[in-house]
Design a protein around this motif. Sequence first.
Motif, short mmCIF file in Angstrom:
data_model
loop_
_atom_site.label_atom_id
_atom_site.label_comp_id
_atom_site.label_asym_id
_atom_site.label_seq_id
_atom_site.Cartn_x
_atom_site.Cartn_y
_atom_site.Cartn_z
N LEU B 186 -37.81 -32.14 18.90
CA LEU B 186 -38.61 -33.05 18.04
C LEU B 186 -37.72 -33.84 17.28
CD1 LEU B 186 -41.34 -30.57 16.73
CD2 LEU B 186 -41.57 -31.86 18.52
N ARG B 187 -38.04 -35.28 17.56
CA ARG B 187 -37.10 -35.91 16.72
C ARG B 187 -38.01 -36.47 15.42
NH1 ARG B 187 -35.77 -40.10 21.87
NH2 ARG B 187 -34.40 -38.79 22.98
N TYR B 188 -37.48 -35.79 14.36
CA TYR B 188 -38.07 -35.88 12.99
C TYR B 188 -37.65 -37.13 12.51
CZ TYR B 188 -37.95 -30.60 12.72
OH TYR B 188 -38.18 -29.38 13.11
N SER B 189 -38.88 -37.81 11.90
CA SER B 189 -38.30 -39.19 11.03
C SER B 189 -38.10 -38.26 9.61
CB SER B 189 -39.53 -40.10 10.99
OG SER B 189 -40.63 -39.67 10.51
N THR B 190 -37.64 -39.19 8.82
CA THR B 190 -37.38 -38.82 7.40
C THR B 190 -38.47 -37.95 6.70
OG1 THR B 190 -36.03 -40.79 7.00
CG2 THR B 190 -36.56 -39.33 4.91
N VAL B 191 -38.09 -36.66 6.63
CA VAL B 191 -39.04 -35.64 5.91
C VAL B 191 -39.23 -35.83 4.24
CG1 VAL B 191 -39.88 -33.21 6.03
CG2 VAL B 191 -38.09 -34.15 7.59
N TYR B 192 -40.38 -35.83 3.84
CA TYR B 192 -40.57 -35.48 2.37
C TYR B 192 -41.68 -34.46 2.01
CZ TYR B 192 -44.82 -38.05 2.73
OH TYR B 192 -46.31 -38.28 2.83
N GLY B 193 -41.62 -34.07 0.79
CA GLY B 193 -42.79 -33.16 0.77
C GLY B 193 -42.32 -32.13 -0.45
N GLU B 194 -43.01 -31.18 -0.70
CA GLU B 194 -42.77 -30.01 -1.66
C GLU B 194 -41.24 -29.34 -1.26
OE1 GLU B 194 -45.82 -30.39 0.02
OE2 GLU B 194 -47.32 -29.65 -1.07
N ARG B 195 -40.64 -29.19 -2.35
CA ARG B 195 -39.29 -28.54 -2.30
C ARG B 195 -38.20 -29.54 -1.58
NH1 ARG B 195 -42.78 -24.99 -1.48
NH2 ARG B 195 -43.20 -25.13 0.86
N GLN B 196 -38.51 -30.92 -1.87
CA GLN B 196 -37.58 -31.80 -1.62
C GLN B 196 -36.17 -31.62 -2.07
OE1 GLN B 196 -38.85 -34.86 0.09
NE2 GLN B 196 -36.50 -35.06 0.60
N HIS B 197 -35.19 -31.60 -1.48
CA HIS B 197 -33.75 -31.61 -1.83
C HIS B 197 -33.23 -33.14 -2.06
CE1 HIS B 197 -32.67 -32.96 2.08
NE2 HIS B 197 -33.44 -32.02 2.66
N TYR B 198 -31.76 -33.24 -2.65
CA TYR B 198 -31.26 -34.39 -2.92
C TYR B 198 -30.21 -34.71 -1.71
CZ TYR B 198 -33.53 -34.48 -7.52
OH TYR B 198 -34.14 -34.66 -8.65
N ARG B 199 -30.52 -34.49 -0.41
CA ARG B 199 -29.48 -34.55 0.38
C ARG B 199 -29.58 -35.75 1.21
NH1 ARG B 199 -30.01 -29.30 1.11
NH2 ARG B 199 -30.72 -29.59 3.18
N ALA B 200 -30.80 -36.10 1.53
CA ALA B 200 -31.13 -37.01 2.65
C ALA B 200 -31.28 -38.69 2.04
CB ALA B 200 -32.58 -36.66 3.32
N ALA B 201 -30.51 -39.57 2.55
CA ALA B 201 -30.29 -40.58 2.08
C ALA B 201 -31.57 -41.33 1.84
CB ALA B 201 -29.57 -41.61 2.85
N ASN B 202 -32.68 -41.34 2.62
CA ASN B 202 -33.92 -41.77 2.74
C ASN B 202 -34.72 -41.20 1.78
OD1 ASN B 202 -33.55 -44.51 4.10
ND2 ASN B 202 -33.64 -43.32 6.10
N ALA B 203 -34.99 -39.84 2.00
CA ALA B 203 -35.99 -39.29 1.18
C ALA B 203 -35.25 -39.27 -0.20
CB ALA B 203 -36.12 -37.84 1.63
N LEU B 204 -34.18 -39.48 -0.27
CA LEU B 204 -33.50 -39.39 -1.82
C LEU B 204 -34.12 -40.67 -2.54
CD1 LEU B 204 -31.68 -38.26 -4.11
CD2 LEU B 204 -29.93 -39.62 -2.80
N TYR B 205 -34.43 -41.64 -2.12
CA TYR B 205 -35.07 -42.80 -2.71
C TYR B 205 -36.43 -42.51 -3.19
CZ TYR B 205 -36.71 -47.50 -3.31
OH TYR B 205 -37.25 -48.41 -3.86
N ILE B 206 -37.22 -41.75 -2.48
CA ILE B 206 -38.53 -41.29 -3.24
C ILE B 206 -38.14 -40.55 -4.53
CG2 ILE B 206 -40.75 -39.96 -2.86
CD1 ILE B 206 -40.34 -40.38 -0.03
N ILE B 207 -37.23 -39.57 -4.39
CA ILE B 207 -37.27 -38.61 -5.78
C ILE B 207 -36.67 -39.69 -6.82
CG2 ILE B 207 -35.89 -36.71 -6.69
CD1 ILE B 207 -37.97 -36.07 -4.66
N GLU B 208 -35.78 -40.47 -6.37
CA GLU B 208 -35.07 -41.12 -7.53
C GLU B 208 -36.21 -42.26 -8.13
OE1 GLU B 208 -30.59 -41.67 -6.04
OE2 GLU B 208 -31.83 -43.22 -5.57
N THR B 209 -37.13 -42.76 -7.44
CA THR B 209 -38.09 -43.59 -7.79
C THR B 209 -39.15 -42.92 -8.86
OG1 THR B 209 -37.95 -45.06 -5.80
CG2 THR B 209 -40.10 -44.99 -7.07
#
Lengths: 343, 343
Positions: B186-209
Motif C-alpha cells: 500500500l502506497r500511503y499518502s501523507t497520514v494525519y489523524g488522532e495521535r499525530q506525531h511531529y515527524r512527517a514533514a507534510n503532516a507536521l504542517y497541519i499541526i503547526e497550523t
Amino acid sequence: MAASVPIAGNRFAIIGGASLVGSATAGELLDHGAAEVVLFDNFAFGSDAAIAHLKDHPRLRLVRGDVMRMADLLRATEGLAGVLQLAAYMTLSMDRDPWSGLDVNIRGVQNVLEACRANGVRKLVFASSNATYGYGPGVAGELVEDTPFHSAGAPPAAILYGASKIIGEQLCRDAYRKWGQDYVVLRYSTVYGERQHYRAANALYIIETIDRLRRGEAPQVFGDGSETKHFVYVGDLARANRMAFESGATDVAVNTSGPAPTTTLELVQLVTELLGGGKAPEFIGAEPGKVRLTSGGAFRIAHEAAKAAIGWAPEVDMREGLRRLIAWRDGNEGRNSNEERGA
Amino acid sequence: MAASVPIAGNRFAIIGGASLVGSATAGELLDHGAAEVVLFDNFAFGSDAAIAHLKDHPRLRLVRGDVMRMADLLRATEGLAGVLQLAAYMTLSMDRDPWSGLDVNIRGVQNVLEACRANGVRKLVFASSNATYGYGPGVAGELVEDTPFHSAGAPPAAILYGASKIIGEQLCRDAYRKWGQDYVVLRYSTVYGERQHYRAANALYIIETIDRLRRGEAPQVFGDGSETKHFVYVGDLARANRMAFESGATDVAVNTSGPAPTTTLELVQLVTELLGGGKAPEFIGAEPGKVRLTSGGAFRIAHEAAKAAIGWAPEVDMREGLRRLIAWRDGNEGRNSNEERGA
C-alpha cells in the motif's frame, strides 16, 4: 578549480578494479603519470585475466580487499588523491543474491565515502548507470540527466539495481553537503570492449553474436530488431574517469554514452560485416509472458552534459570499438572463454 | 482467494506498531476479532503515548524488538497469519542518519520477509509511500501506480527515502517470485489523524497550523497557497491495512490516498473554520536557493486501483478528519506536546 585532481604525481585507487572498466582506467591513469594506482578487488566478480596485462606494472599495486570491510578500505585509501568506485552487483547477480547486491551497491558506497573522508581523499568518481532511467515503455526519446526512473513491469532485480544506483548517487550528494566531499557521478551506458566479461545482460549480446557467427550459426535478433541499444566503448569510459578527476567539476552527475545509439539489427549487421560475413540473422519472436530488459521506443542517452561538466565526449564509434573487441578476442579466444565465463 | 487472510481468529504482528498508523491498525484488527495483535517496536520513533489507549487490551501483546535483529523478528512472528511492516525512517530522520535509515528501510524489509518465510506467515502488508513518485516539477496530474520516480532537484534524503521504498516493494515482489510470499503493497499518502506525531514533514504542517491559530498567531502559507497536498486519514489507512489482509489480492502495489487533494490555502482555511476563526494567513515568499519538498503542479494520487485490488476507498474527507484530529488534540494537548515531540 578547487575540485581538480591532476593525474600526474598523484595516487589513486580503483575499487572493483579487476574488471573491464577498472583495468582500462588503471592503464589510462598510469599512462598519464599517476604515481600509483591501487587496484582493489575481492575477486568475487573481478578476474586475474582482466588485469593480466597490468599486474607487473611498477606503479600498480593490487590489493585483495572487500568493499564491505571498512578496515580494508581504510588501509587501501591512505594517502590517495582520488578514488574510483566501480564495485557493484549488476542485474543478473542482483537477481541471484539481492542481500549481497544491496549491501555492496549501497553500504559499499557508504563505506567508500567514509574511507575517503577519513583519509582526506580529495575526489571520488562514482560509476552509476543509465539504469537510473529505468526500463520499459517510458524509456524513450532523449535521456537527459533529469529523466525520471521508470520501473513499471520491469523484473525486481533490474529495479533493485537501478534504485541502488540512484541511492549511491544520493549518498555522494549527501557527503558533499555534509563534509564537502568532492565527487563526480558518471552514468555509464552499457560498456563493451577488450577484456569483455560475460556478466552484463546487454553487452553479453555482442559476445554471443560474435560467438554464434564464429561457429557458423545464425545470430539471433529479438522482435524486428528495432530495439535501441546505446553502448559506450571501454576506452572512452576510461578517459571519462580520468577527466572527471582532472576537471574542476564537483557535485554533478552526467551521462557517459557512446557517440550514437544503434538498433539490435544494425549491431548484428555490423558484427557480421566485421567478421567478414556469416549467416543472416534469425528473428526470434517475443516470448509471451517473458519479461526482458527492453526499452520501449527509440532512445538516445544524451552525453552533452558530460562535455560541459568535464570536457568529455565519446570518440570511438561502434564500428571501431567492435573491431577492437573482435581483434582482442581473436588473440585471446581460448583463455577468455574459459577464465572469464566463471565470473 | 488463496491469498485471503481473515482477521477473526487469526494472529497478526505490526512491525513499527507503536505509531500513528500502527495503533490505529491494531484497534481495527482487534475490533474485527483478531485472536492476537503483536505490536513490535524498538521505540526509537514509536511512543508509549501512541499506544496508551491499547496497552491493556487482553488480545494485544507489546514486544520491544528491533527490525534489525533477526532473532527478535523470528520470535515475534511465530504462529502468525499476517504481518504489517511499518517500521521505517522518514525523510527528516533519513537526513540525520542515512546509514540507519537505509538499514531499516531496506535490510529491515528483508529481515521481515525472511521472518515471514521462516514462520510460514501467509501474508505481508508493506507500507510504501507516494514518495515512490518522487518530487519536483515532474510530479503532476494523476499519479497512478506506474507513474515514474522523479527526483531532479530534490534533497538527497528525500530521494534516499523514495528509492528505499521502491526497493522495499521490489523485495516483496522478489519474495513472491522466489518462494510465493503473498503480499500487498500500500502506497500511503501523507497520514494525519488522532495521535499525530511531529515527524512527517507534510503532516507536521497541519499541526503547526493548528498550533499557530490556537496561540492567536497567523497561519503560514508558502508561495500563493496553491501547492497541492493529498492527505489520507489514519482510520482509512487502518481499514486499508485490514482489507489488504482479507482480500484475495497478492503481488500488487496500490495507492491509498484520501478522497481528494487539497491546496495549502484550502487546508489553512478549513482548519481556521474548524477552530472557530483566527487570523488571516500570512503568505511566505519562496526562499531563494532553499529546496523544499514541493510538488510542481497540481496533482491527484489516484486510489481507484485500491478499490479494484482490495475493495478499499477512502471515506473520511479532510473536514471530518481534521475535526477528529482537533477534538483529539483538545483532549490531549498537554501530554502530546511534551511526550511526542521527542520522537
